[in-house]
Design a protein around this motif. Structure first.
Motif, PDB file in Angstrom:
ATOM      1  N   TYR A  98      34.280  44.259  39.480  1.00  0.00           N
ATOM      2  CA  TYR A  98      34.849  43.206  38.658  1.00  0.00           C
ATOM      3  C   TYR A  98      34.065  43.092  37.351  1.00  0.00           C
ATOM      4  N   THR A  99      32.953  42.437  37.378  1.00  0.00           N
ATOM      5  CA  THR A  99      32.117  42.325  36.200  1.00  0.00           C
ATOM      6  C   THR A  99      30.750  42.890  36.546  1.00  0.00           C
ATOM      7  N   PRO A 100      30.547  44.177  36.422  1.00  0.00           N
ATOM      8  CA  PRO A 100      29.299  44.785  36.850  1.00  0.00           C
ATOM      9  C   PRO A 100      28.140  44.378  35.949  1.00  0.00           C
ATOM     10  N   TYR A 101      27.072  43.918  36.532  1.00  0.00           N
ATOM     11  CA  TYR A 101      25.901  43.541  35.735  1.00  0.00           C
ATOM     12  C   TYR A 101      24.969  44.729  35.514  1.00  0.00           C
ATOM     13  N   ALA A 131      37.171  43.579  25.257  1.00  0.00           N
ATOM     14  CA  ALA A 131      37.741  43.683  26.604  1.00  0.00           C
ATOM     15  C   ALA A 131      37.131  42.622  27.512  1.00  0.00           C
ATOM     16  N   SER A 132      37.786  41.565  27.598  1.00  0.00           N
ATOM     17  CA  SER A 132      38.953  41.013  26.955  1.00  0.00           C
ATOM     18  C   SER A 132      38.762  39.496  26.949  1.00  0.00           C
ATOM     19  N   GLY A 272      49.414  31.744  35.157  1.00  0.00           N
ATOM     20  CA  GLY A 272      48.226  32.574  35.072  1.00  0.00           C
ATOM     21  C   GLY A 272      47.711  32.997  36.433  1.00  0.00           C
ATOM     22  N   PRO A 273      46.649  33.792  36.450  1.00  0.00           N
ATOM     23  CA  PRO A 273      45.842  34.223  35.301  1.00  0.00           C
ATOM     24  C   PRO A 273      46.562  35.264  34.460  1.00  0.00           C
ATOM     25  N   TYR A 274      46.313  35.210  33.149  1.00  0.00           N
ATOM     26  CA  TYR A 274      46.868  36.176  32.230  1.00  0.00           C
ATOM     27  C   TYR A 274      45.722  36.902  31.525  1.00  0.00           C
ATOM     28  N   THR A 327      34.364  36.119  31.178  1.00  0.00           N
ATOM     29  CA  THR A 327      35.150  36.967  32.052  1.00  0.00           C
ATOM     30  C   THR A 327      35.943  37.929  31.191  1.00  0.00           C
ATOM     31  N   ASN A 328      36.360  39.019  31.746  1.00  0.00           N
ATOM     32  CA  ASN A 328      37.193  39.940  30.989  1.00  0.00           C
ATOM     33  C   ASN A 328      38.582  40.030  31.586  1.00  0.00           C
ATOM     34  N   SER A 329      38.953  39.069  32.441  1.00  0.00           N
ATOM     35  CA  SER A 329      40.264  39.112  33.090  1.00  0.00           C
ATOM     36  C   SER A 329      40.544  40.535  33.572  1.00  0.00           C
ATOM     37  N   GLY A 330      39.570  41.102  34.260  1.00  0.00           N
ATOM     38  CA  GLY A 330      39.567  42.533  34.557  1.00  0.00           C
ATOM     39  C   GLY A 330      40.818  43.048  35.242  1.00  0.00           C
ATOM     40  N   LEU A 331      41.288  42.359  36.263  1.00  0.00           N
ATOM     41  CA  LEU A 331      42.444  42.871  37.001  1.00  0.00           C
ATOM     42  C   LEU A 331      43.705  42.835  36.139  1.00  0.00           C
TER      43      LEU A 331
END
Length: 447
Positions: A98-101, A131-132, A272-274, A327-331
């Protein structure tokens, strides 16, 4: 087990520090009418099976967008999302990270974000994309605050065609930064009115095309006026599919382009989420919120991806951060990238052309309904119409005919004095039978 880390004495100390007599005082800004004083009329307990039946019965009272004629738009659009999108987003190299640190470990995620940025930059006609963002409205607010950092000015001018929710979000967030927001009155075809409001204190002007009423505008002249005054031009787009047919914001002189990306790869989902799109000119990249993924090679010369620039608080010192967006709304970004990759340039242009063709059919049909006035002179896939009765009541009446007729503008901006304006959208999912049903329902209800 409930997680309650704070003791009563902890809470009392916190209330003392902030000067609140009790917890209820924290909710004093919520109108009394909106506060529930007693328990809801629900049984105190029920079995799982009983609850499941009850909830399923309540859910069955909803009508999904695809179950009949559906003309809602106003920032969220019903498009066909191929089953391939859902299949590919579940691949482990994309879905699990998801959000890799330690970002370079998750090459699948970084590759997707790199491709996403590349697509957004190409769509918007600008050099760099991040992104994004959460969604289009928060992207708009971030763009205004970015303009403040770039120009060191405090004033932003919002056009009367900007989606009211985007304007409200921007006012809410930018207010905390001390910005002055000048919001022009709602207007169907007056994006250029922002020119008259530009002065030496203006950091940016925000316009939308197609605007909330569906009107398409070439903003080149607005860009020239903004730049002459040392301000930036921010162009908002709520329907990303329109990029396939219309001149890009970058080609019209925009410095920052923001958009809602839901239309590509993401289905309607109760708000959402969008996914927000955000692109800028290269000279502004250091003030761009969010993060940028880049392409490189490893020690063996193999292609790889890295986190090139990250300006959020979690990665750098707070006083140096450009935003606290986290967040980057990754999915959703992944779904966007997969769908757009499947379409390709030719496919997106074809999809956009199909949307416009459907909207032309819609306009022709509604123009023939006695009492209906089409207000939108230039459009992509959405138009505004004026009706001789309240648009809100008209939508409610059309429901009895199985038609979801659109979005009353008064629902977006109750104080605009446009209670008789209805926003109506058509996409590739709209059939001739749907349009005929809407026209017949409007004729029946108005007549």
């Amino acid at each position: 087990m409930r997680y309650l880390p704070l003791t009563p004495s902890d809470r009392a100390e916190m209330l003392r520090v902030i000067g609140a007599p009790d917890v209820d005082d924290l909710f004093r800004d919520v109108p009394a009418a909106a506060r529930k004083q007693a328990l809801f009329d629900l049984p105190l307990h029920a079995g799982e099976l009983e609850v499941e039946r009850e909830i399923a019965g309540l859910a069955a009272r909803n009508r999904a967008a695809g179950e009949g004629p559906f003309f809602c738009g106003a920032g969220a659009y019903r498009h066909h999302v191929p089953a391939t999108v859902d299949h590919i987003i579940q691949r482990s190299e994309f879905l699990t990270s998801y959000t890799p640190y330690q970002p370079e470990i998750a090459q699948g995620t970084l590759q997707v974000l790199f491709e996403f940025q590349t697509q957004v930059a190409a769509l918007t006609g600008l050099e760099v994309a991040n992104a994004s963002m959460y969604d289009g409205s928060t992207a708009c607010a971030e763009a205004v605050m970015m303009a403040q950092r770039v120009t060191r000015r405090e004033k932003a001018i919002l056009s009367g065609g900007l989606h009211p929710h985007y304007a409200a979000t921007t006012q809410t967030i930018a207010h905390a930064e001390g910005m002055e927001i000048e919001r022009l009155p709602a207007a169907i075809d007056a994006e250029a009115a922002v020119i008259e409001a530009i002065d030496a204190e203006t950091a940016c002007v925000v316009v939308q095309s197609p605007n909330v009423f569906g009107v398409v505008t070439d903003v080149t002249r607005i860009a020239e006026a903004a730049h002459a005054a040392g301000a930036l031009l921010i162009v908002v787009t709520t329907e990303a599919v329109s990029y396939g047919l219309l001149k890009s914001p970058g080609a019209m002189g925009a410095d920052i382009a923001v958009a809602e990306g839901q239309s590509i790869g993401n289905a309607l989902n109760y708000g959402g989420p969008y996914v927000g799109l955000f692109a800028v000119r290269e000279k502004l990249v250091r003030q761009m919120p969010g993060r940028v993924c880049g392409e490189t090679v490893d020690a063996d010369g193999r292609r790889g991806y890295v986190l090139t620039l990250s300006t959020r608080e979690q990665h750098i010192r707070r006083e140096k951060a450009t935003s606290n967006i986290c967040t980057n709304s990754g999915l959703c970004a992944l779904a966007f990238t997969i769908h757009l990759s499947l379409l390709g340039e030719a496919g997106l242009r074809q999809l956009a052309s199909l949307n416009h063709a459907k909207a032309r059919e819609l306009k022709t049909a509604l123009s023939a309904v006695k009492g209906v006035e089409v207000l939108t002179p230039r459009f992509f896939n959405e138009i505004a119409i004026r009706t001789p009765v309240s648009a809100t009541k008209l939508v409610e009446d059309c429901l009895a005919d199985g038609v979801i007729a659109g979005v009353p503008f008064a629902r977006l901006d109750p104080h605009a004095g446009m209670d008789d304006v209805l926003l109506v959208a058509a996409t590739e999912t709209t059939t001739p039978e749907d349009i005929a049903a809407l026209a017949a329902s409007l004729a029946k209800r108005i007549g």
